[in-house]
Design a protein around this motif. Structure first.
Motif, PDB file in Angstrom:
ATOM      1  N   ASP A  36       0.856  -1.195   0.000  1.00 54.97           N
ATOM      2  CA  ASP A  36       0.000   0.000   0.000  1.00 54.97           C
ATOM      3  C   ASP A  36       0.892   1.245   0.000  1.00 54.97           C
ATOM      4  N   ALA A  37       0.463   2.276  -0.744  1.00 57.19           N
ATOM      5  CA  ALA A  37       1.281   3.489  -0.910  1.00 57.19           C
ATOM      6  C   ALA A  37       1.560   4.195   0.413  1.00 57.19           C
ATOM      7  N   CYS A  38       0.739   3.950   1.433  1.00 54.56           N
ATOM      8  CA  CYS A  38       0.944   4.655   2.712  1.00 54.56           C
ATOM      9  C   CYS A  38       1.515   3.760   3.803  1.00 54.56           C
ATOM     10  N   ASN A  39       2.106   2.638   3.407  1.00 48.89           N
ATOM     11  CA  ASN A  39       2.648   1.747   4.441  1.00 48.89           C
ATOM     12  C   ASN A  39       3.741   2.414   5.268  1.00 48.89           C
ATOM     13  N   HIS A  40       3.865   1.930   6.494  1.00 50.47           N
ATOM     14  CA  HIS A  40       4.845   2.464   7.438  1.00 50.47           C
ATOM     15  C   HIS A  40       6.279   2.197   6.973  1.00 50.47           C
ATOM     16  N   ALA A  41       7.186   3.078   7.414  1.00 49.59           N
ATOM     17  CA  ALA A  41       8.597   2.979   7.044  1.00 49.59           C
ATOM     18  C   ALA A  41       9.179   1.591   7.325  1.00 49.59           C
ATOM     19  N   SER A  42       8.759   0.956   8.406  1.00 55.63           N
ATOM     20  CA  SER A  42       9.325  -0.353   8.759  1.00 55.63           C
ATOM     21  C   SER A  42       8.986  -1.413   7.715  1.00 55.63           C
TER      22      SER A  42
ATOM     23  N   GLU B 151      -2.016  -2.064   6.047  1.00 52.42           N
ATOM     24  CA  GLU B 151      -2.257  -1.788   7.471  1.00 52.42           C
ATOM     25  C   GLU B 151      -3.755  -1.769   7.751  1.00 52.42           C
ATOM     26  N   SER B 152      -4.106  -1.898   9.018  1.00 51.19           N
ATOM     27  CA  SER B 152      -5.523  -1.738   9.380  1.00 51.19           C
ATOM     28  C   SER B 152      -5.787  -0.264   9.658  1.00 51.19           C
TER      29      SER B 152
ATOM     30  N   TYR C 238      -4.130   3.390   9.699  1.00 49.07           N
ATOM     31  CA  TYR C 238      -2.933   4.117   9.251  1.00 49.07           C
ATOM     32  C   TYR C 238      -2.618   5.203  10.272  1.00 49.07           C
ATOM     33  N   SER C 239      -1.354   5.225  10.680  1.00 48.02           N
ATOM     34  CA  SER C 239      -1.010   5.932  11.912  1.00 48.02           C
ATOM     35  C   SER C 239      -1.182   7.438  11.868  1.00 48.02           C
ATOM     36  N   MET C 240      -0.993   8.051  10.728  1.00 44.52           N
ATOM     37  CA  MET C 240      -0.997   9.512  10.710  1.00 44.52           C
ATOM     38  C   MET C 240      -2.339  10.106  10.272  1.00 44.52           C
ATOM     39  N   ASP C 241      -3.056   9.435   9.360  1.00 45.04           N
ATOM     40  CA  ASP C 241      -4.382   9.921   8.958  1.00 45.04           C
ATOM     41  C   ASP C 241      -5.475   9.235   9.778  1.00 45.04           C
ATOM     42  N   GLY C 242      -5.137   8.118  10.375  1.00 42.78           N
ATOM     43  CA  GLY C 242      -6.109   7.387  11.198  1.00 42.78           C
ATOM     44  C   GLY C 242      -7.197   6.709  10.386  1.00 42.78           C
ATOM     45  N   ASP C 243      -7.018   6.616   9.074  1.00 45.11           N
ATOM     46  CA  ASP C 243      -8.040   5.940   8.263  1.00 45.11           C
ATOM     47  C   ASP C 243      -7.859   4.426   8.362  1.00 45.11           C
ATOM     48  N   ILE C 244      -8.951   3.707   8.090  1.00 40.40           N
ATOM     49  CA  ILE C 244      -8.929   2.241   8.229  1.00 40.40           C
ATOM     50  C   ILE C 244      -9.003   1.597   6.847  1.00 40.40           C
ATOM     51  N   GLY C 245      -8.118   0.640   6.615  1.00 38.72           N
ATOM     52  CA  GLY C 245      -8.030   0.003   5.301  1.00 38.72           C
ATOM     53  C   GLY C 245      -9.222  -0.904   5.015  1.00 38.72           C
ATOM     54  N   PRO C 246      -9.546  -1.080   3.714  1.00 35.94           N
ATOM     55  CA  PRO C 246     -10.641  -1.993   3.332  1.00 35.94           C
ATOM     56  C   PRO C 246     -10.146  -3.444   3.386  1.00 35.94           C
TER      57      PRO C 246
ATOM     58  N   LYS D  56      -8.231 -14.142  -4.628  1.00 37.46           N
ATOM     59  CA  LYS D  56      -8.520 -14.417  -6.041  1.00 37.46           C
ATOM     60  C   LYS D  56      -7.235 -14.702  -6.822  1.00 37.46           C
ATOM     61  N   HIS D  57      -6.164 -14.010  -6.423  1.00 41.66           N
ATOM     62  CA  HIS D  57      -4.908 -14.159  -7.160  1.00 41.66           C
ATOM     63  C   HIS D  57      -3.905 -15.060  -6.437  1.00 41.66           C
ATOM     64  N   GLY D  58      -4.353 -15.725  -5.393  1.00 42.38           N
ATOM     65  CA  GLY D  58      -3.456 -16.640  -4.672  1.00 42.38           C
ATOM     66  C   GLY D  58      -2.311 -15.922  -3.973  1.00 42.38           C
ATOM     67  N   ALA D  59      -2.559 -14.676  -3.529  1.00 40.02           N
ATOM     68  CA  ALA D  59      -1.490 -13.923  -2.850  1.00 40.02           C
ATOM     69  C   ALA D  59      -1.609 -14.076  -1.339  1.00 40.02           C
ATOM     70  N   MET D  60      -0.471 -14.089  -0.662  1.00 36.93           N
ATOM     71  CA  MET D  60      -0.479 -14.064   0.801  1.00 36.93           C
ATOM     72  C   MET D  60      -0.799 -12.638   1.264  1.00 36.93           C
ATOM     73  N   THR D  61      -1.379 -12.523   2.459  1.00 39.76           N
ATOM     74  CA  THR D  61      -1.663 -11.185   2.990  1.00 39.76           C
ATOM     75  C   THR D  61      -0.883 -10.959   4.279  1.00 39.76           C
ATOM     76  N   TYR D  62      -0.367  -9.730   4.432  1.00 40.16           N
ATOM     77  CA  TYR D  62       0.415  -9.340   5.606  1.00 40.16           C
ATOM     78  C   TYR D  62      -0.196  -8.051   6.136  1.00 40.16           C
ATOM     79  N   LEU D  63      -0.848  -8.139   7.293  1.00 39.38           N
ATOM     80  CA  LEU D  63      -1.569  -6.976   7.827  1.00 39.38           C
ATOM     81  C   LEU D  63      -0.883  -6.418   9.065  1.00 39.38           C
ATOM     82  N   ASP D  64      -0.490  -5.158   8.990  1.00 38.61           N
ATOM     83  CA  ASP D  64       0.076  -4.451  10.148  1.00 38.61           C
ATOM     84  C   ASP D  64      -1.092  -3.916  10.975  1.00 38.61           C
ATOM     85  N   GLU D  65      -1.247  -4.472  12.167  1.00 39.52           N
ATOM     86  CA  GLU D  65      -2.340  -4.052  13.077  1.00 39.52           C
ATOM     87  C   GLU D  65      -1.781  -3.281  14.272  1.00 39.52           C
TER      88      GLU D  65
END
Ligand code: PMP
Length: 405
Positions: A136-142, A183-184, A186-194, A204-213
């Motif tokens: 995601d374009a707004c992912n955290h630096a880590s 992310e679930s 987002y730390s600076m705007d406080g918006d919640i991901g879909p 659908k595309h057989g991709a693994m998911t990695y969610l920063d909570e």
């Protein structure tokens, strides 16, 4: 090269841009959060409005008791890396507790949330052969640093845009391993991901998911498992990553996932293998905090109540803040110098501590005060905050939002 001159010139240009960071020298006092003692010029006592100890668990009697007991029984440090004598029983208990929190087979501890993202994402992306990471374009630096470090191919999808993710995934060879990182909260705007939509596209595309909570755990869901727990989605996410340093009030980071995945990261991640384990007392305190917040809804309910009250009072005062569905309240200033000036003024004149958030933490022109109410902020604390903000807004002739009749 004159190194000292170089360092100073770089720092001067940060200062000129208004982006030089000054740390407030405060001392949190047991039992009195959000009040803290301040050292240096200005008031001696401040009310902290920018802590990530979102629920005040860093002062909780349960957490402190567990830490004292573990300190008394185990001593100070872990005594080694997890591999070489540093695995303490408190780490094992905490990993079990975290796996249970997220309904996963296993969990793996790291020394911080930053390290967990860097090490886990970096290892997965580097070791899955020919892996593509969709970030995601707004992912955290880590997360960004972990992905970069892996040298895997990285594609950025537009922030919170599952359709864009779908298009990118459609263009990738279906046989390549794919990892979607997002992310679930987002730390600076406080918006919640879909989260649901991103999972559906990834599945659908057989991709693994990695969610920063990191900004969700402890705070959302009936047991504090995060936004994914609230939405009944934890079992559909491959890796849930979280911190023990924010809502849980202590320190450390972790991933929760299948046994095989955790074992894989445990076995290959240098950021896990080659560093001293968390002190046992820290693991014990975090464990007490996780356990407590699994069973108790009170802190979450009071937190949400405080957040709603601050927002409502900001609206009544016409102080512009970014709307979102989380507990993070970004009060928008839009200029680095003004942002710092307002923060200094609040501290010096009202003993209110809100750190200015400037570039590169947020994009230029979106400088802000990031306000984080907690269950222990009183009505009077809120009144004082809003009155002080209102005063400085008038003094600086800053734009106000329309106040509803
Ligand atoms: N992920 C996100 C989204 C964060 O905001 C942060 C810290 N601000 C981290 C990870 C790192 O967590 P920690 O503070 O535990 O290192």
């Amino acid at each position: 090269m004159n190194y000292e001159t170089f360092f100073k010139a770089e720092l001067d240009s940060l200062r000129d841009a208004g982006n030089y960071r000054v740390f407030a020298d405060i001392e949190r006092k047991r039992g009195s959060f959000p009040k803290a003692t301040k050292h240096g010029d200005g008031p001696d006592e401040v009310t902290v409005w920018c802590s990530n100890d979102y629920l005040g668990m860093g002062q909780s009697a349960h957490v402190l008791k567990a830490m004292h007991e573990a300190l008394d029984s185990c001593g100070a440090g872990a005594g080694g890396t997890r591999n070489i004598s540093g695995t303490n029983h408190h780490h094992v208990l905490l990993e079990r507790e975290l796996a249970d929190l997220h309904g996963k087979e296993a969990a793996l501890l790291f020394t911080s949330g930053y390290v967990s993202n860097w090490a886990a994402l970096g290892t997965l992306a580097a070791r899955l052969p020919n892996c593509v990471v969709l970030s995601d374009a707004c992912n955290h630096a880590s997360m960004i640093e972990g992905i970069r470090h892996s040298r895997a191919e990285r594609q950025i999808f537009r922030h919170n845009d599952p359709e864009h993710l779908d298009r990118l995934l459609s263009a990738i060879d279906p046989d390549r391993p794919k990892l979607v990182a997002f992310e679930s909260v987002y730390s600076m705007d406080g918006d919640i991901g879909p989260i649901r939509e991103i999972i559906e596209v990834s599945e659908k595309h057989g991709a693994m998911t990695y969610l920063d909570e990191v900004h969700g755990v402890g705070l959302y869901g009936p047991r504090g498992g995060g936004v994914a727990e609230r939405e009944g989605l934890m079992d559909r996410i491959t890796v849930i990553e979280g911190t023990l340093g924010k809502a849980f009030g202590v320190m450390g980071g972790y991933i929760a996932a299948s046994s095989a995945l955790c074992d894989f990261v445990r076995s290959f991640a240098s950021g896990f293998i080659f560093t001293t384990a968390l002190p046992p007392a820290v693991a014990a305190g975090a464990c007490a905090s996780v356990k407590h917040l699994k069973a108790s809804e009170m802190e979450r309910a009071r937190h949400q109540d405080r957040v709603a009250r601050v927002r409502q009072r900001l609206d009544l005062a016409g102080i512009p803040h970014m709307p979102n569905d989380s507990h993070i309240i970004p009060v928008m200033v839009g200029d680095p110098h003004k942002c710092k000036m307002i923060s200094d003024w609040l501290m010096e004149n009202h003993g209110i501590y809100v750190q200015p958030i400037n570039y590169p933490t947020v994009p230029l022109g979106t400088e802000r005060l990031r306000i984080t109410p907690s269950p222990v902020h009183s009505d009077e604390d809120i009144d004082r905050l809003i009155d002080a903000l209102s005063e400085i807004w008038s003094h600086c002739a800053l734009a106000r939002t329309a106040v509803a009749a």
